[in-house]
Design an enzyme around this catalytic site. Structure first.
Site, mmCIF file in Angstrom:
data_model
loop_
_atom_site.group_PDB
_atom_site.id
_atom_site.type_symbol
_atom_site.label_atom_id
_atom_site.label_comp_id
_atom_site.label_asym_id
_atom_site.label_seq_id
_atom_site.Cartn_x
_atom_site.Cartn_y
_atom_site.Cartn_z
ATOM 1 N N HIS A 157 2.425 97.001 53.621
ATOM 2 C CA HIS A 157 1.126 97.605 53.296
ATOM 3 C C HIS A 157 0.135 96.489 53.008
ATOM 4 O O HIS A 157 0.373 95.623 52.179
ATOM 5 C CB HIS A 157 1.261 98.564 52.102
ATOM 6 N N GLU A 164 -1.065 95.020 49.475
ATOM 7 C CA GLU A 164 -0.052 94.611 48.498
ATOM 8 C C GLU A 164 0.180 93.104 48.583
ATOM 9 O O GLU A 164 1.269 92.628 48.924
ATOM 10 C CB GLU A 164 1.223 95.437 48.706
ATOM 11 N N ARG A 202 -4.345 100.029 53.576
ATOM 12 C CA ARG A 202 -2.868 100.142 53.450
ATOM 13 C C ARG A 202 -2.169 100.139 54.814
ATOM 14 O O ARG A 202 -1.149 99.473 54.993
ATOM 15 C CB ARG A 202 -2.549 101.443 52.711
ATOM 16 N N ARG A 253 6.119 105.313 56.676
ATOM 17 C CA ARG A 253 6.384 106.728 56.994
ATOM 18 C C ARG A 253 6.704 106.859 58.492
ATOM 19 O O ARG A 253 6.801 107.976 59.004
ATOM 20 C CB ARG A 253 5.161 107.598 56.666
ATOM 21 N N HIS A 264 7.333 95.664 48.443
ATOM 22 C CA HIS A 264 6.062 96.368 48.252
ATOM 23 C C HIS A 264 5.539 96.076 46.835
ATOM 24 O O HIS A 264 6.186 95.408 46.039
ATOM 25 C CB HIS A 264 6.265 97.869 48.405
ATOM 26 N N SER A 265 4.371 96.582 46.560
ATOM 27 C CA SER A 265 3.864 96.617 45.176
ATOM 28 C C SER A 265 3.064 97.894 45.033
ATOM 29 O O SER A 265 2.733 98.519 46.052
ATOM 30 C CB SER A 265 2.992 95.381 44.903
ATOM 31 N N GLU A 317 9.237 97.370 44.397
ATOM 32 C CA GLU A 317 7.841 97.550 44.010
ATOM 33 C C GLU A 317 7.585 96.507 42.925
ATOM 34 O O GLU A 317 8.079 96.642 41.793
ATOM 35 C CB GLU A 317 7.562 98.960 43.469
HETATM 36 N N1 DDK Z 1 11.119 104.479 51.741
HETATM 37 C C1 DDK Z 1 10.323 104.929 50.603
HETATM 38 C C2 DDK Z 1 10.533 104.042 49.391
HETATM 39 C C3 DDK Z 1 9.737 104.585 48.232
HETATM 40 C C4 DDK Z 1 8.233 104.524 48.457
HETATM 41 C C5 DDK Z 1 7.752 103.107 48.540
HETATM 42 C C6 DDK Z 1 6.235 103.010 48.493
HETATM 43 C C7 DDK Z 1 5.823 101.585 48.601
HETATM 44 SE SE1 DDK Z 1 3.924 101.339 48.476
HETATM 45 C C8 DDK Z 1 5.596 103.817 49.619
HETATM 46 O O1 DDK Z 1 5.842 103.484 50.790
HETATM 47 O O2 DDK Z 1 4.879 104.771 49.301
HETATM 48 ZN ZN ZN Z 2 3.761 99.562 49.887
HETATM 49 ZN ZN ZN Z 3 3.809 100.649 46.300
#
Ligand code: DDK
Ligand code: ZN
Ligand code: ZN
Length: 307
Positions: A67, A70, A125, A143, A195-196, A269
């Site tokens: 993303h 981040e 993002r 996603r 990620h963050s 995260e």
């Molecule tokens: N594979 C989903 C792991 C949990 C969500 C991780 C966060 C990172 Se910003 C996301 O993708 O919304």
């Molecule tokens: Zn992320």
């Molecule tokens: Zn995140």
């Protein structure tokens, strides 16, 4: 391009130059390859970090910058590569890891998006691909993988920040990563995607509430990892399955890698918990990276000891 600095946020041009220089300066420990290009044509450079033995070694795959906003994650992948080569030979744990494993490090997955946060919108993002039939740009790459794709915690609206894409792996960046992992799945024993923010260590599943077959092991390893992280500055993380620990979210690269057979699949995260959020000050880059190193080394050492 601006000089590279591990304690600052670096532009993609600076990171790109850094990747070339650190790999040529440490040819015994780092090799560089392009796993494909982004939508806007930027090369996705993968660094393989580990002692060159001429034969395939068990590997950990780690990506940063899924993303765009981040920024602390891009900084961590750079920090990891430097720490690895700088402590090889002096740190017994890192030396053992690099002698017996390889780390595939993708410092910037979503390059187009990262550039966009430097030039146009710091809070971007998604990817920067054109969506047919819409004026809205980009897909949420986390996603976009073939794991319960678009069934929960994702949107089929191209204007949404969690748009799942027109199909699994619709994004060339996702396709490039998935192809590399599919091709190398026999040696890739762990998948870490950074990620963050929120200070969490998550593992499958996020696309359903059902527990993973390896739930208890994944949980205990995550608990060891966040305990190691906490020893440095006392930073508190929470670990658990994504669906119940953060939110249900289908199409994630972690769930996809796990279902492919990469057992040790984790989403980090990083800092913080919301005070600065994505705009983590540069003064926190060093402590964040140093503490995260401990968690990554914990997981890698566990994998190595349980091959
Ligand atoms: N594979 C989903 C792991 C949990 C969500 C991780 C966060 C990172 Se910003 C996301 O993708 O919304
Ligand atoms: Zn992320
Ligand atoms: Zn995140």
């Amino acid at each position: 391009t601006k000089a590279h600095d591990y304690t600052k946020y670096n532009s993609w041009a600076t990171i790109n130059d850094w990747a070339v220089s650190i790999s040529s300066a440490n040819a015994n420990l780092i090799s560089r390859q392009v796993i494909g290009n982004t939508y806007e044509g930027r090369p996705m450079h993968l660094l393989t970090v580990g002692k060159k033995t001429g034969s395939a070694k068990p590997a950990v795959f780690m990506d940063c910058g899924f993303h765009a906003r981040e920024w602390i994650t891009h900084a961590f992948c750079q920090w990891f590569v430097n720490e690895a080569v700088s402590t090889y030979g002096s740190d017994p744990e890192m030396t053992n890891l690099l002698d017996r494993m390889d780390f595939f490090v993708l410092p910037v997955f979503n390059i187009d998006g990262y550039e966009y946060t430097w030039t146009k919108d710091r809070m971007w993002r998604k990817t920067r691909s054109k969506n047919s039939g819409s004026s809205c740009i980009g897909t949420d790459p986390n996603r976009n993988f073939n794991a319960g794709w678009c069934t929960t915690g994702a949107s089929s609206n191209p204007c949404s920040d969690t748009y799942c894409g027109s199909s699994p792996e619709s994004e060339i960046e996702s396709k490039n990563l998935a192809n590399f992992i599919r091709t190398n799945k026999s040696i890739i024993k762990a998948y870490l995607t950074v990620h963050s923010y929120s200070q969490l260590l998550l593992f499958p599943y996020s696309y359903k509430y059902g527990l993973a077959a390896d739930h208890s092991e994944l949980l205990s390893v995550s608990q060891g990892a966040i305990a190691a992280l906490r020893t440095l500055y006392g930073t508190r993380y929470t670990s658990g399955p994504g669906a119940t620990t953060i939110y249900p979210a289908a199409g994630g690269s972690d769930d996809w890698a796990y279902d492919l057979g990469v057992k040790y699949s984790y989403t980090f995260e990083l800092r913080d918990e919301g005070r600065y959020g994505f705009l983590l000050p540069e003064s926190q880059i060093k402590p964040t990276c140093e503490e995260t190193m401990l968690a990554v080394k914990y997981i890698a050492s566990y994998v190595l000891n349980n091959l």
